[in-house]
Write an enzyme that holds these catalytic residues in place. Structure first.
Site, mmCIF file in Angstrom:
data_model
loop_
_atom_site.group_PDB
_atom_site.id
_atom_site.type_symbol
_atom_site.label_atom_id
_atom_site.label_comp_id
_atom_site.label_asym_id
_atom_site.label_seq_id
_atom_site.Cartn_x
_atom_site.Cartn_y
_atom_site.Cartn_z
ATOM 1 N N GLY A 49 46.093 58.986 6.664
ATOM 2 C CA GLY A 49 47.116 59.278 5.666
ATOM 3 C C GLY A 49 46.487 60.165 4.612
ATOM 4 O O GLY A 49 45.731 61.085 4.935
ATOM 5 N N GLU A 50 46.753 59.908 3.360
ATOM 6 C CA GLU A 50 46.160 60.679 2.268
ATOM 7 C C GLU A 50 45.315 59.714 1.447
ATOM 8 O O GLU A 50 45.827 58.798 0.824
ATOM 9 C CB GLU A 50 47.265 61.316 1.425
ATOM 10 C CG GLU A 50 46.873 62.651 0.798
ATOM 11 C CD GLU A 50 45.743 62.511 -0.208
ATOM 12 O OE1 GLU A 50 44.695 63.179 -0.048
ATOM 13 O OE2 GLU A 50 45.890 61.711 -1.138
ATOM 14 N N SER A 51 43.999 59.933 1.470
ATOM 15 C CA SER A 51 43.082 58.940 0.909
ATOM 16 C C SER A 51 43.301 58.703 -0.581
ATOM 17 O O SER A 51 43.179 57.576 -1.062
ATOM 18 C CB SER A 51 41.624 59.353 1.173
ATOM 19 O OG SER A 51 41.342 60.624 0.617
ATOM 20 N N CYS A 81 40.094 58.365 9.768
ATOM 21 C CA CYS A 81 40.393 59.547 8.960
ATOM 22 C C CYS A 81 40.363 59.197 7.463
ATOM 23 O O CYS A 81 39.294 59.002 6.903
ATOM 24 C CB CYS A 81 41.722 60.166 9.388
ATOM 25 S SG CYS A 81 41.957 61.864 8.808
ATOM 26 N N ARG A 110 35.745 65.340 2.478
ATOM 27 C CA ARG A 110 37.177 65.348 2.764
ATOM 28 C C ARG A 110 37.605 66.665 3.416
ATOM 29 O O ARG A 110 37.091 67.719 3.103
ATOM 30 C CB ARG A 110 37.989 65.164 1.469
ATOM 31 C CG ARG A 110 37.741 63.868 0.738
ATOM 32 C CD ARG A 110 38.334 63.866 -0.668
ATOM 33 N NE ARG A 110 39.775 64.101 -0.668
ATOM 34 C CZ ARG A 110 40.348 65.244 -1.036
ATOM 35 N NH1 ARG A 110 39.608 66.282 -1.407
ATOM 36 N NH2 ARG A 110 41.651 65.358 -1.011
ATOM 37 N N ILE A 139 43.016 65.428 12.341
ATOM 38 C CA ILE A 139 44.071 65.954 11.476
ATOM 39 C C ILE A 139 43.556 65.949 10.035
ATOM 40 O O ILE A 139 43.384 64.891 9.439
ATOM 41 C CB ILE A 139 45.351 65.108 11.581
ATOM 42 C CG1 ILE A 139 45.840 65.015 13.031
ATOM 43 C CG2 ILE A 139 46.445 65.691 10.682
ATOM 44 C CD1 ILE A 139 46.981 64.043 13.241
ATOM 45 N N ARG A 140 43.266 67.112 9.505
ATOM 46 C CA ARG A 140 42.664 67.217 8.160
ATOM 47 C C ARG A 140 41.507 66.221 8.037
ATOM 48 O O ARG A 140 41.357 65.514 7.042
ATOM 49 C CB ARG A 140 43.708 66.957 7.068
ATOM 50 C CG ARG A 140 44.788 68.006 6.971
ATOM 51 C CD ARG A 140 45.831 67.631 5.929
ATOM 52 N NE ARG A 140 45.218 67.489 4.612
ATOM 53 C CZ ARG A 140 45.735 66.776 3.622
ATOM 54 N NH1 ARG A 140 46.847 66.090 3.809
ATOM 55 N NH2 ARG A 140 45.134 66.724 2.452
ATOM 56 N N HIS A 175 41.772 60.038 15.086
ATOM 57 C CA HIS A 175 42.853 59.069 15.212
ATOM 58 C C HIS A 175 42.998 58.616 16.669
ATOM 59 O O HIS A 175 43.783 59.196 17.416
ATOM 60 C CB HIS A 175 44.186 59.698 14.793
ATOM 61 C CG HIS A 175 44.272 60.118 13.368
ATOM 62 N ND1 HIS A 175 44.845 59.328 12.388
ATOM 63 C CD2 HIS A 175 43.880 61.256 12.745
ATOM 64 C CE1 HIS A 175 44.799 59.960 11.235
ATOM 65 N NE2 HIS A 175 44.223 61.131 11.424
ATOM 66 N N GLU A 177 44.523 56.005 17.579
ATOM 67 C CA GLU A 177 45.811 55.318 17.698
ATOM 68 C C GLU A 177 46.945 56.246 18.132
ATOM 69 O O GLU A 177 48.025 55.791 18.499
ATOM 70 C CB GLU A 177 46.182 54.648 16.360
ATOM 71 C CG GLU A 177 46.633 55.585 15.248
ATOM 72 C CD GLU A 177 45.509 56.302 14.536
ATOM 73 O OE1 GLU A 177 45.808 57.048 13.580
ATOM 74 O OE2 GLU A 177 44.342 56.128 14.926
#
Length: 201
Positions: A49-51, A81, A110, A139-140, A175, A177
């Protein structure tokens, strides 16, 4: 029967996919948002997600300090991630006000592999995961700049560390998952099983 109850921090990110992967790996999977829910699980996944957002929401929901205490007490945790960033003792380029849970003696960078439009998939050999390489979805994604003496490097990609473990804490840049391959989650479920006392089985 030793079926562990494993939570997924459900504040932001790909929570549903982790719940499905954990269930496929023979765990009872539950979303966790509040301290009382955290107290009921044997292990926890910190999703992608967005840390920065996850960090701020964890503080807002009152779960950050209880989570830090559980990690210090030895509860198994797995971060993917953004979850890897949350488990780092230090972020190389943190955003203002960004906090981490800590638990792995590492420095992470990051968005190290690029922006959203530079996302990619790659086969990754992960130590402890038998069979063919894991298909990693980046992903990023962060990478690990450096690790302490007690950290085991489990995987690298293009010369950069992308999977690590320190004691009961596991983290991947990618990821698993999102692929339907549940072997990394099975590795984590085994970690949780091994950590439980005979009285709790």
């Amino acid at each position: 029967m030793n079926t562990p109850v494993i939570g997924v921090l459900a504040l932001q990110g790909d929570v549903r996919e982790h719940l499905i992967a954990l269930a496929a790996a023979d765990a009872v999977a539950r979303p966790v948002r509040r301290p009382e829910e955290l107290a009921e699980v044997h292990g926890l996944v910190l999703p992608g997600g967005e840390s920065t957002t996850i960090s701020k929401l964890a503080v807002m929901f009152g779960v950050m300090e209880p989570l830090r205490a559980r990690v210090r007490a030895g509860m198994p945790v797995y971060g993917t991630c953004a979850g890897m960033i949350m488990l780092a003792d230090k972020i190389l380029d943190p955003r203002s006000g960004q906090e981490t849970v800590g638990g792995i003696d590492m420095i992470v960078r990051r968005n190290a592999f690029g922006r959203q439009n530079e996302s990619f998939e790659a086969a990754v050999d992960v130590k402890g995961v038998e069979g063919h390489p894991v298909e990693g979805v980046f992903i990023r994604a962060p990478w690990v700049e450096s690790v302490g003496a007690d950290v085991e490097v489990l995987a690298e990609h293009n010369g950069h560390t992308v999977a690590v473990r320190q004691g009961n804490v596991l983290a991947t840049s990618f990821h698993p998952e999102l692929t339907g391959d549940h072997r990394v989650h099975s590795l984590f479920v085994d970690m949780v099983r091994a950590n439980r006392t005979p009285e709790s089985l």
